[in-house]
Design a protein around this motif. Structure first.
Motif, mmCIF file in Angstrom:
data_model
loop_
_atom_site.group_PDB
_atom_site.id
_atom_site.type_symbol
_atom_site.label_atom_id
_atom_site.label_comp_id
_atom_site.label_asym_id
_atom_site.label_seq_id
_atom_site.Cartn_x
_atom_site.Cartn_y
_atom_site.Cartn_z
ATOM 1 N N GLY A 421 0.808 -1.205 0.000
ATOM 2 C CA GLY A 421 0.000 0.000 0.000
ATOM 3 C C GLY A 421 0.843 1.256 0.000
ATOM 4 O O GLY A 421 2.067 1.220 0.126
ATOM 5 N N MET A 422 0.165 2.411 -0.130
ATOM 6 C CA MET A 422 0.848 3.692 -0.195
ATOM 7 C C MET A 422 -0.018 4.746 0.486
ATOM 8 O O MET A 422 -1.237 4.801 0.297
ATOM 9 N N ILE A 423 0.621 5.559 1.319
ATOM 10 C CA ILE A 423 -0.012 6.700 1.957
ATOM 11 C C ILE A 423 0.880 7.907 1.700
ATOM 12 O O ILE A 423 1.939 8.055 2.317
ATOM 13 N N LYS A 424 0.481 8.729 0.735
ATOM 14 C CA LYS A 424 1.287 9.862 0.294
ATOM 15 C C LYS A 424 2.676 9.395 -0.127
ATOM 16 O O LYS A 424 2.796 8.575 -1.015
ATOM 17 N N ASN A 425 3.735 9.875 0.550
ATOM 18 C CA ASN A 425 5.096 9.493 0.176
ATOM 19 C C ASN A 425 5.609 8.290 0.949
ATOM 20 O O ASN A 425 6.795 7.969 0.880
ATOM 21 N N PHE A 426 4.728 7.630 1.696
ATOM 22 C CA PHE A 426 5.116 6.463 2.475
ATOM 23 C C PHE A 426 4.464 5.213 1.879
ATOM 24 O O PHE A 426 3.277 5.226 1.557
ATOM 25 N N MET A 427 5.264 4.163 1.747
ATOM 26 C CA MET A 427 4.787 2.917 1.183
ATOM 27 C C MET A 427 5.093 1.772 2.147
ATOM 28 O O MET A 427 6.054 1.857 2.917
ATOM 29 N N TYR A 428 4.281 0.731 2.093
ATOM 30 C CA TYR A 428 4.486 -0.386 3.002
ATOM 31 C C TYR A 428 4.222 -1.709 2.286
ATOM 32 O O TYR A 428 3.484 -1.779 1.303
ATOM 33 N N MET A 429 4.872 -2.764 2.785
ATOM 34 C CA MET A 429 4.612 -4.133 2.358
ATOM 35 C C MET A 429 4.694 -5.016 3.593
ATOM 36 O O MET A 429 5.680 -4.974 4.333
ATOM 37 N N VAL A 430 3.653 -5.775 3.835
ATOM 38 C CA VAL A 430 3.624 -6.709 4.953
ATOM 39 C C VAL A 430 3.215 -8.071 4.419
ATOM 40 O O VAL A 430 2.193 -8.195 3.735
ATOM 41 N N SER A 431 4.025 -9.088 4.707
ATOM 42 C CA SER A 431 3.747 -10.445 4.235
ATOM 43 C C SER A 431 3.888 -11.408 5.403
ATOM 44 O O SER A 431 4.896 -11.403 6.111
ATOM 45 N N LEU A 432 2.864 -12.236 5.598
ATOM 46 C CA LEU A 432 2.843 -13.202 6.693
ATOM 47 C C LEU A 432 2.674 -14.606 6.134
ATOM 48 O O LEU A 432 1.886 -14.822 5.210
ATOM 49 N N GLY A 433 3.432 -15.555 6.689
ATOM 50 C CA GLY A 433 3.312 -16.943 6.264
ATOM 51 C C GLY A 433 3.336 -17.874 7.461
ATOM 52 O O GLY A 433 3.876 -17.535 8.522
ATOM 53 N N TYR A 434 2.740 -19.031 7.301
ATOM 54 C CA TYR A 434 2.721 -20.016 8.385
ATOM 55 C C TYR A 434 2.857 -21.398 7.759
ATOM 56 O O TYR A 434 2.134 -21.744 6.831
#
Length: 722
Positions: A421-434
């Protein structure tokens, strides 16, 4: 411009990312026209009955202005996990995809040897159109490259497979029949290593077939080991000389079919046959500290081995585009892996002669299934869900010994989800595995459940570059070789055995990355901290006869710090880059172990001539019980290429410019010590001929065939004594 009956109703300019909005419009039918210098204009009729969101693509176009050619060059785009790079027109028209990729910083693309690797030494996975199933980089026409994405942080799916960085090449869709042919021949001098290969791909937008065939050989590879060993029972000092040769045959067949615009199908088969033999002769001294030598301390050693390997793998791949926001992919892969290793060893000591003959055979069968669903929720958010199921059946038998058959069976189920995702000039990636693993190895049953986490938070500072903070949690299970409890050593005074009671180790990683790029200049600074609990460590003990047994255990904790600086500059036909890395390791109860690595490379193209040279430096490598000092810490290579025609090239060069590589390893484990002085003959100049033809490269089905050997973690029987 928004027009109604040739009357301008509204005007707007895009922001830096190409976005614009027209508001408070009356329901009606309009013409919308978009234009920008350097691009072909778009004119479209739209019907406004409700709020409408739509994407438009402007194609690049050269503009002739008073004999001045103006072309556009798009800046790089920062993403949550890395960066996107757009190649220049010159790169796309270079005729060679490896030449074109030289514009992408943070990787080293060598068009002479046709190799791509990461500047920071991380394990690089190459995808085409985001897919792990294609006919590789070589067959790509650079004109079809839309953009290239570098992912410094990978999601849980790829992290579980050991991937550390991704190079994703995105292609433009085009049409008609295409053909690709390549033939190559390489030979080292003197008669040392050589290979030849042929590749072919023929198809159109609906159906294509790809095949390659590549025999390879090595001949009289020479190495020397000066080995000094001490235990509470003896002191052994021996010099060994080894001569080895091998033959390998790789072959691939891949069928690709696109029945509709939304469906891709691929069937893929790969085979690999390898045979090798080695002979080692040694002479030296042996001092018996318990019983004495009765005036004679001379000893000799003779070791011969032959190995055979056959690997066959088949993959079925299906991708369905549900709509412009949703996609579903499925893989089904099966492999058969056979290995055989025969050893004959004779050690003649002052008081006795020890002979051993072994004949190990392994058979490995693996079946895996993977499904993945991706959903672009909107232009700022995307989601991925997937699973991977794997079944492994291993069997190891020894022909001449009294050991029972070693069996290993494993079933694993892995579920994962990712969000970008992206919020203005900040971007994120979150990945979870089990992951759940159920295994039985040498009669020992075990099961465990392990989490995986991969996350990145990126601040796009525009002209000042980008800053990325990452965190990973990796739960790696021990491989089959670590679990095998049977001795695979051929040394009369050493045993190498696995431990079927090993548990997974858990790795936590924190990273901070800064990246800057402008006008061909790239700079990066990386800080990485890694902390491992229940780490697999080498341990050993000496029995009453002085025989040292080496095995593995889950021991305490381990941590390391990695500081790296990367620089890359490209100007016209010249590319120069360097990587500097300082590595500090912390083992339980030991002082910090420090090492340094450096790398400098240069590319230069002058007309039909191409030059590549590099210099690398590595001083030390460590384990918890050993330290290896590279006595030849600096290595260098050079390649020169000449394009006889646009399709035919001739290259000469050498992987190493030094005669020998020398290193010294020291092992200390309680009452056992060993020192190995290794020398290997490496200076072998080579000549390489390559003939490549591309015809009508306007549309092809772009799938990737790199999946084959990724799951071939077979038991390693090629243990040459130490």
């Amino acid at each position: 411009m928004l027009l109604k009956n040739d009357t301008i109703v509204a005007l707007a300019s895009t922001d830096a990312k190409g976005r614009f909005a027209l508001k408070n419009l009356s329901p009606d039918t309009y013409n919308i026209e978009l234009s920008a210098l350097g691009y072909s204009s778009v004119n479209k009729e739209i019907s406004m009955t409700e709020d409408l969101s739509e994407d438009f693509v402007l194609r690049e176009k050269d503009i002739q202005l008073d004999s001045v050619l103006v072309t556009t060059e798009r800046p790089r785009v920062t993403t949550a996990t890395g960066h996107i790079y757009y190649l220049s027109k010159k790169a796309r028209e270079s005729g060679n995809p490896y030449k074109a990729l030289q514009e992408v910083p943070d990787i080293i693309s060598n068009y002479i040897t046709e190799t791509v690797k990461s500047m920071d030494g991380k394990q690089l996975l190459v995808l085409v159109d985001g897919i792990k199933v294609n006919s590789g980089i070589t067959t790509i026409d650079p004109k079809r490259i839309d953009y290239v994405e570098i992912k410094d942080v990978v999601n849980a799916k790829y992290m579980r497979e050991g991937v550390q960085k991704i190079l994703d090449i995105r292609l433009k869709p085009q049409k008609t029949l295409y053909q690709f042919y390549e033939y190559g021949l390489r030979n080292d001098f003197p008669h040392y290593w050589g290979s030849t290969w042929g590749k072919i791909e023929i198809g159109n937008s609906k159906f294509s077939v790809y095949a390659d065939f590549g025999p390879e050989y090595t001949h009289d590879q020479k190495s020397e080991n000066g080995i000094w060993t001490k235990s509470n029972s003896y002191i052994k000092d021996i010099n060994e000389k080894t001569l080895s040769s091998s033959k390998t045959l790789d072959y691939t067949l891949m069928l690709k079919y696109k029945p509709t615009e939304k469906d891709y199908l691929a069937a893929y088969f790969q085979g690999n046959n390898n045979s090798a033999h080695a002979e080692t002769e040694g002479s030296g001294t042996f001092v018996d500290l318990v019983n004495g030598n009765a005036g004679n301390d001379v000893m000799t050693s003779d070791y011969k081995s032959k190995s055979l390997s056959r690997v066959y793998s088949g993959t079925l791949f299906y991708r369905h585009t549900i709509n412009d926001k949703m996609m579903l992919e499925n893989y089904l892969t099966g492999t058969y892996n056979y290995n055989n290793l025969r050893n004959n060893t004779t050690d003649i000591y002052p008081a006795e002669t020890w002979k051993d003959m072994t004949d190990f055979s392994t058979r490995k069968n693996t079946v895996s299934q993977t499904s993945e669903f991706t959903w672009d929720v909107n232009d700022k958010t995307s989601l991925t869900f997937g699973n991977a199921t794997t079944y492994i059946n291993d069997k190891l038998s020894e022909k001449y010994g009294m050991l029972p058959v070693y069996r290993h069976n494993e079933w694993s189920e892995f579920l994962y989800a990712s969000a970008n995702g992206m919020i203005k000039n900040f971007m994120y990636m979150v990945s979870l595995g089990y992951e759940g693993i159920w295994r039985k190895s040498a009669g020992v049953s075990d099961h465990y459940y392990r989490p995986y986490v991969s996350s990145a938070f990126t601040w796009n500072m525009k002209k000042a570059g980008s800053l990325q903070l990452g965190y990973t949690l990796n739960s790696a299970a021990p491989d089959v070789a670590m679990l095998n409890p049977y001795d695979t050593s051929t040394d009369s005074l050493r045993r190498n055995v696995g431990n079927p009671y090993l548990k997974p180790q858990e790795t936590h990683g924190v990273s901070l990355r800064y990246s800057y790029y402008k006008n061909g200049f790239y700079a990066g600074a990386y800080f990485n901290y890694c902390y491992i609990t229940d780490r697999y460590e080498n341990i050993g003990f000496v029995d009453d006869n002085g025989v040292y047994t080496s095995t593995f255990e889950n021991l305490g904790h381990y941590s390391n710090i990695n500081l790296s600086a990367l620089f890359n500059y490209r100007y016209k036909n010249t590319t120069v880059g360097t990587t500097l890395t300082h590595f500090v390791e912390y083992y339980p109860g030991q002082d910090a172990k420090k090492s340094f690595m450096g790398n400098l490379f240069l590319f230069q193209t002058l007309g039909k001539w191409g030059f590549y040279g590099s210099v690398a430096y590595t001083n030390y490598t460590y384990t918890n019980v050993s330290a290896q000092h590279n006595l030849t810490p600096t290595t260098s290579n050079i390649f020169v290429s000449y394009n006889i025609t646009p399709n035919i090239s001739l290259s000469v060069g050498s992987e190493f410019l030094t005669k020998d590589l020398k290193s010294k390893m020291r092992v200390r484990d309680k009452e056992y010590e060993m020192s190995i002085l290794n020398k290997k003959d490496v200076f072998h100049p080579y000549i390489l001929f390559r003939w490549t033809i591309r015809k009508n490269q306007k549309k092809r089905i772009d799938l990737d065939n790199n999946i084959v050997k990724d799951i071939q973690d077979d038991i390693n029987l090629m243990n040459r004594k130490y």
